[in-house]
Design a protein around this motif. Structure first.
Motif, PDB file in Angstrom:
ATOM      1  N   MET A  35      33.514  -9.879  44.740  1.00  0.00           N
ATOM      2  CA  MET A  35      32.116 -10.319  44.746  1.00  0.00           C
ATOM      3  C   MET A  35      31.970 -11.531  45.660  1.00  0.00           C
ATOM      4  N   VAL A  36      30.947 -11.483  46.554  1.00  0.00           N
ATOM      5  CA  VAL A  36      30.697 -12.635  47.435  1.00  0.00           C
ATOM      6  C   VAL A  36      29.474 -13.379  46.894  1.00  0.00           C
ATOM      7  N   LEU A  37      29.622 -14.691  46.665  1.00  0.00           N
ATOM      8  CA  LEU A  37      28.524 -15.481  46.120  1.00  0.00           C
ATOM      9  C   LEU A  37      27.715 -16.093  47.255  1.00  0.00           C
ATOM     10  N   SER A  38      26.401 -16.162  47.077  1.00  0.00           N
ATOM     11  CA  SER A  38      25.547 -16.806  48.061  1.00  0.00           C
ATOM     12  C   SER A  38      25.721 -18.314  47.971  1.00  0.00           C
ATOM     13  N   ALA A  39      25.203 -19.037  49.018  1.00  0.00           N
ATOM     14  CA  ALA A  39      25.315 -20.493  49.023  1.00  0.00           C
ATOM     15  C   ALA A  39      24.647 -21.089  47.784  1.00  0.00           C
ATOM     16  N   THR A  40      23.485 -20.533  47.392  1.00  0.00           N
ATOM     17  CA  THR A  40      22.766 -21.059  46.220  1.00  0.00           C
ATOM     18  C   THR A  40      23.583 -20.829  44.954  1.00  0.00           C
ATOM     19  N   GLU A  41      24.170 -19.619  44.867  1.00  0.00           N
ATOM     20  CA  GLU A  41      24.977 -19.326  43.679  1.00  0.00           C
ATOM     21  C   GLU A  41      26.180 -20.264  43.603  1.00  0.00           C
ATOM     22  N   LEU A  42      26.779 -20.537  44.788  1.00  0.00           N
ATOM     23  CA  LEU A  42      27.937 -21.440  44.796  1.00  0.00           C
ATOM     24  C   LEU A  42      27.530 -22.835  44.328  1.00  0.00           C
ATOM     25  N   THR A  43      26.350 -23.307  44.816  1.00  0.00           N
ATOM     26  CA  THR A  43      25.867 -24.635  44.410  1.00  0.00           C
ATOM     27  C   THR A  43      25.636 -24.676  42.905  1.00  0.00           C
ATOM     28  N   ASN A  44      25.143 -23.551  42.378  1.00  0.00           N
ATOM     29  CA  ASN A  44      24.806 -23.531  40.948  1.00  0.00           C
ATOM     30  C   ASN A  44      25.969 -23.076  40.069  1.00  0.00           C
ATOM     31  N   LEU A  45      27.141 -22.912  40.687  1.00  0.00           N
ATOM     32  CA  LEU A  45      28.277 -22.337  39.951  1.00  0.00           C
ATOM     33  C   LEU A  45      28.558 -23.047  38.618  1.00  0.00           C
ATOM     34  N   PRO A  46      28.598 -24.407  38.610  1.00  0.00           N
ATOM     35  CA  PRO A  46      28.895 -25.052  37.333  1.00  0.00           C
ATOM     36  C   PRO A  46      27.914 -24.643  36.244  1.00  0.00           C
ATOM     37  N   GLN A  47      26.611 -24.440  36.612  1.00  0.00           N
ATOM     38  CA  GLN A  47      25.627 -24.062  35.599  1.00  0.00           C
ATOM     39  C   GLN A  47      25.775 -22.600  35.190  1.00  0.00           C
ATOM     40  N   LEU A  48      26.307 -21.767  36.131  1.00  0.00           N
ATOM     41  CA  LEU A  48      26.447 -20.339  35.830  1.00  0.00           C
ATOM     42  C   LEU A  48      27.604 -20.072  34.872  1.00  0.00           C
ATOM     43  N   LEU A  49      28.652 -20.915  34.986  1.00  0.00           N
ATOM     44  CA  LEU A  49      29.817 -20.700  34.131  1.00  0.00           C
ATOM     45  C   LEU A  49      29.481 -21.112  32.702  1.00  0.00           C
ATOM     46  N   PRO A  50      30.030 -20.400  31.718  1.00  0.00           N
ATOM     47  CA  PRO A  50      29.767 -20.836  30.342  1.00  0.00           C
ATOM     48  C   PRO A  50      30.365 -22.227  30.126  1.00  0.00           C
ATOM     49  N   PRO A  51      29.638 -23.143  29.482  1.00  0.00           N
ATOM     50  CA  PRO A  51      30.181 -24.480  29.266  1.00  0.00           C
ATOM     51  C   PRO A  51      31.424 -24.418  28.389  1.00  0.00           C
ATOM     52  N   ARG A  52      32.394 -25.282  28.712  1.00  0.00           N
ATOM     53  CA  ARG A  52      33.654 -25.253  27.964  1.00  0.00           C
ATOM     54  C   ARG A  52      33.925 -26.600  27.316  1.00  0.00           C
ATOM     55  N   GLY A  53      34.696 -26.556  26.284  1.00  0.00           N
ATOM     56  CA  GLY A  53      35.182 -27.772  25.659  1.00  0.00           C
ATOM     57  C   GLY A  53      36.699 -27.726  25.606  1.00  0.00           C
ATOM     58  N   MET A  54      37.269 -28.756  24.992  1.00  0.00           N
ATOM     59  CA  MET A  54      38.723 -28.727  24.784  1.00  0.00           C
ATOM     60  C   MET A  54      38.991 -28.976  23.312  1.00  0.00           C
ATOM     61  N   GLU A  55      39.984 -28.286  22.795  1.00  0.00           N
ATOM     62  CA  GLU A  55      40.325 -28.541  21.395  1.00  0.00           C
ATOM     63  C   GLU A  55      41.748 -29.051  21.267  1.00  0.00           C
ATOM     64  N   LEU A  56      41.934 -29.886  20.242  1.00  0.00           N
ATOM     65  CA  LEU A  56      43.255 -30.478  19.973  1.00  0.00           C
ATOM     66  C   LEU A  56      43.957 -29.563  18.994  1.00  0.00           C
ATOM     67  N   VAL A  57      45.005 -28.872  19.475  1.00  0.00           N
ATOM     68  CA  VAL A  57      45.599 -27.848  18.618  1.00  0.00           C
ATOM     69  C   VAL A  57      46.945 -28.230  18.012  1.00  0.00           C
ATOM     70  N   ALA A  58      47.680 -29.148  18.646  1.00  0.00           N
ATOM     71  CA  ALA A  58      49.003 -29.457  18.088  1.00  0.00           C
ATOM     72  C   ALA A  58      49.459 -30.829  18.551  1.00  0.00           C
ATOM     73  N   CYS A  59      50.496 -31.329  17.904  1.00  0.00           N
ATOM     74  CA  CYS A  59      51.033 -32.637  18.271  1.00  0.00           C
ATOM     75  C   CYS A  59      52.526 -32.660  17.972  1.00  0.00           C
ATOM     76  N   GLY A  60      53.189 -33.666  18.500  1.00  0.00           N
ATOM     77  CA  GLY A  60      54.627 -33.829  18.251  1.00  0.00           C
ATOM     78  C   GLY A  60      54.993 -35.272  18.519  1.00  0.00           C
ATOM     79  N   SER A  61      56.151 -35.692  18.030  1.00  0.00           N
ATOM     80  CA  SER A  61      56.567 -37.068  18.302  1.00  0.00           C
ATOM     81  C   SER A  61      58.077 -37.172  18.264  1.00  0.00           C
ATOM     82  N   CYS A  62      58.576 -38.256  18.799  1.00  0.00           N
ATOM     83  CA  CYS A  62      60.018 -38.497  18.778  1.00  0.00           C
ATOM     84  C   CYS A  62      60.261 -40.009  18.805  1.00  0.00           C
ATOM     85  N   LEU A  63      61.151 -40.445  17.927  1.00  0.00           N
ATOM     86  CA  LEU A  63      61.477 -41.880  17.841  1.00  0.00           C
ATOM     87  C   LEU A  63      62.972 -42.071  18.023  1.00  0.00           C
TER      88      LEU A  63
END
Ligand code: COA
Length: 349
Positions: A1-29
């Motif tokens: 698929m080739v995106l137009s210049a306008t579509e490229l400019t609007n790409l961040p808005q076209l993509l579904p918004p994402r978040g980040m989740e904290l899923v695990a942790c670890g430590s060492c002493l």
């Protein structure tokens, strides 16, 4: 698929918004424990003074067999194991540290130990604010859509840089490493509810680990500086005043951003520098002591490692559970400080 210049400019808005989740942790002493009593055999101090002024009872100190790479790699592997991830799945390893094994960067060594061949790995230096700054930085890559799975590590061996004959500083610090695993998720599940990062170089001299600056002749009239650093120098009272002023301000700002009240917090997870600082901040927000996470008594101030170390302890003993809201703040040299409201997701079932 080739995106137009306008579509490229609007790409961040076209993509579904994402978040980040904290899923695990670890430590060492490190294994070696240095109690206040043991430290008193080296400098003119005592258990009562250290406990009264700081809340610290002992600290862990790296042995000859330990390195920043080994402790950080073990913490990172523990986080990978809890997440159920393979190292090859990682996109990024971000290491917050001020005491690297290699000034050119220690994160790639950790990448090699883990076998995370696909990941990019680099260091970030912001002293005791480093872990939170790295977490917030990593979240931007995930939210922006360029990365899916990230390990953020906070690790420091400040025992390398403490003047062990200076009783005003040596009693405070210890060594350790902690890590968290972050992954992309839908925006409505975003675990980074609010954040703020600040720095003030005008107050840099309050807490430094500066280059040592010796010079040797080079050629002709030229001399060159010999690489090396001095030891930690601190104006304790100024740093104390800075922390008890700025940390409540940044936390109030976060709560306002998120439209939440302090009573909605499950946990206050502050950089573990001094119990009196933790108590002052908790009192300011009327957070009861049982919701203030602290392990200062056992480990002291492990700089970039304190927050993930404490998080890992509280996740593994069941205090922090999926869905819990955590207010966190890091502060220290720079001067630098910041905060984040975090929602803990936990590992996939
Ligand atoms: N043992 C015994 N006495 C000590 C001592 C020690 N380890 N360190 C200092 N003292 C003495 C001082 O020499 C001074 O004695 P004097 O009055 O006879 O001169 C006295 O105790 C008070 O010193 P002061 O520096 O004023 O103590 P303080 O109440 O400010 O406490 C800190 C010192 C370091 C505990 C406190 O300032 C602090 O926690 N600051 C923040 C530091 C920090 O968190 N740094 C890391 C940030 S990431």
């Amino acid at each position: 698929m080739v995106l137009s210049a306008t579509e490229l400019t609007n790409l961040p808005q076209l993509l579904p918004p994402r978040g980040m989740e904290l899923v695990a942790c670890g430590s060492c002493l490190p294994q070696s424990v240095v109690s206040n009593a043991l430290l008193s055999s080296r400098v003119d101090t005592n258990d009562d003074w250290i406990r009264d002024r700081t809340g610290i009872g002992s600290r862990r100190i790296a042995s000859e067999a330990d390195s920043l790479t080994s402790l950080a790699s073990d913490a990172a592997q523990a986080a990978l194991d809890l997440a159920g991830w393979r190292a090859e799945d990682l996109d990024l390893i971000l290491l917050a540290t001020s005491s690297p094994d290699d000034l050119f960067g220690t994160a790639p060594r950790i990448q090699a130990v883990l076998g995370a061949d696909r990941a990019v790995a680099f260091d970030l230096t912001a002293a005791c604010s480093g872990f939170l700054f790295a977490l917030i930085t990593a979240a931007q890559f995930i939210r922006g859509g360029s990365m899916d799975k990230v390990l953020v590590i906070g690790a420091d061996l400040l025992s390398r840089w403490v003047d062990w004959d200076d009783r005003r500083t040596c009693v405070l610090f210890g060594d350790g490493a902690g890590a968290v695993a972050l992954q992309a998720c839908p925006a409505e599940q975003d675990g980074l509810v609010a954040f703020r990062m600040r720095s003030d170089g005008q107050r840099n001299s309050c807490l430094t680990l500066a280059r040592s600056g010796a010079r040797l002749p080079l050629v002709g009239d030229l001399s060159r500086e010999v690489g090396g650093f001095g030891t930690i120098a601190m104006n304790g009272q100024e740093v104390y005043k800075f922390a008890v002023r700025e940390v409540p301000l940044v936390l109030a700002d976060l709560l306002e951003q998120a439209g939440l009240g302090a009573e909605q917090l499950d946990w206050l997870l502050l950089h573990q520098a001094n119990q009196r600082i933790l108590d002052a901040v908790a009192d300011r927000f009327a957070v009861p002591r049982e919701r203030v996470l602290t392990n200062l008594a056992a480990y002291g101030n492990t700089s970039a490692a304190t927050i993930p170390l404490m998080l890992d302890e509280a996740v593994r003993d069941g205090r922090i559970r999926p869905g819990h809201l955590i207010a966190s703040s890091g502060f220290g040299a720079g001067l630098s400080w910041g905060g984040a409201l975090l929602r803990w997701s936990g590992p996939p079932p």
